[in-house]
Design an enzyme around this catalytic site. Sequence first.
Site, mmCIF file in Angstrom:
data_model
loop_
_atom_site.group_PDB
_atom_site.id
_atom_site.type_symbol
_atom_site.label_atom_id
_atom_site.label_comp_id
_atom_site.label_asym_id
_atom_site.label_seq_id
_atom_site.Cartn_x
_atom_site.Cartn_y
_atom_site.Cartn_z
ATOM 1 N N PRO A 42 7.493 -54.276 2.105
ATOM 2 C CG PRO A 42 5.418 -54.400 3.146
ATOM 3 C CD PRO A 42 6.841 -54.837 3.296
ATOM 4 C CB CYS A 43 5.310 -49.920 -1.521
ATOM 5 S SG CYS A 43 3.537 -49.694 -1.318
#
Length: 274
Positions: free
Chosen positions: A173-174
């Site tokens: 994920p970011c």
Amino acid sequence: MLLQKLEQLTTLFAEMETAMIAYSGGIDSTLVAKIAVDALGDRAIAITAESPSLLPEDLEDARVQAAEMGIAHKVVQTHEMDNPNYSSNPVNRCYFCKSELHDTLKPMAMQWGYPYVVDGVNADDLHDYRPGIQAAKERGARSPLAEVGVTKAEVRELSKHLGLPWWDKPSQPCLSSRFPYGEEITIAKLQRVGRSEVYLRKLGWQNLRVRSEGDTARIEVLPDQVKEFVIQTDLPQLVSALQSYGFLYVTLDLEGYRSGKLNQVLELAAANQK
């Protein structure tokens, strides 16, 4: 059952006739892109949003994977860091991230003749705290994996079945997900987290997170690898490297990596309100 879901996904894309995929290069959106290009050919396009919260290495992975799948691929800039509602890191930070993403992609889709922007949300995501899903829905995005009921485990199974060499790629994920809610996110903080994770990946640790809390880096590896990590890693060299990236303190989470760990503060708050 799995092949039936693949057939449903293929039919879904055929009925769409064209598709623009919000493509991060992660395993979910990559599977969506693969099925879309197999069903639609040059009527499918993958768009990757480039921002400080995306590792340059992950952007390069997205490019390589798109080329191997044979899907048209473009990179656009998003500017969520300009929005204080995002950079202040509230509990619904992801809402503002996905708002920026889809506010960027939707006009492009309309201009280029794509009726839908399609994302990689899977059925399991619907049961987690994901405020970004709401932002995407508000802007008319579709989530084929969730629509057909494909779980995260099935995403990997389908990816392997379709011959995607990255079917077992760790979730990534970011980088903004590495910060506790309420701690301001800056480009410098994102960069030091990103460089730290790349450093650890190069040492051979793939499923990991470097959580950032103030000036402290908290390393998470898989629970069954914690002991091995301590034994095999040159700890003074590791500390020196992460300090050179901007951290003052370097710690190891003895519980190990667990997806969504930062959301446990929300669960605790909800429990205390009962």
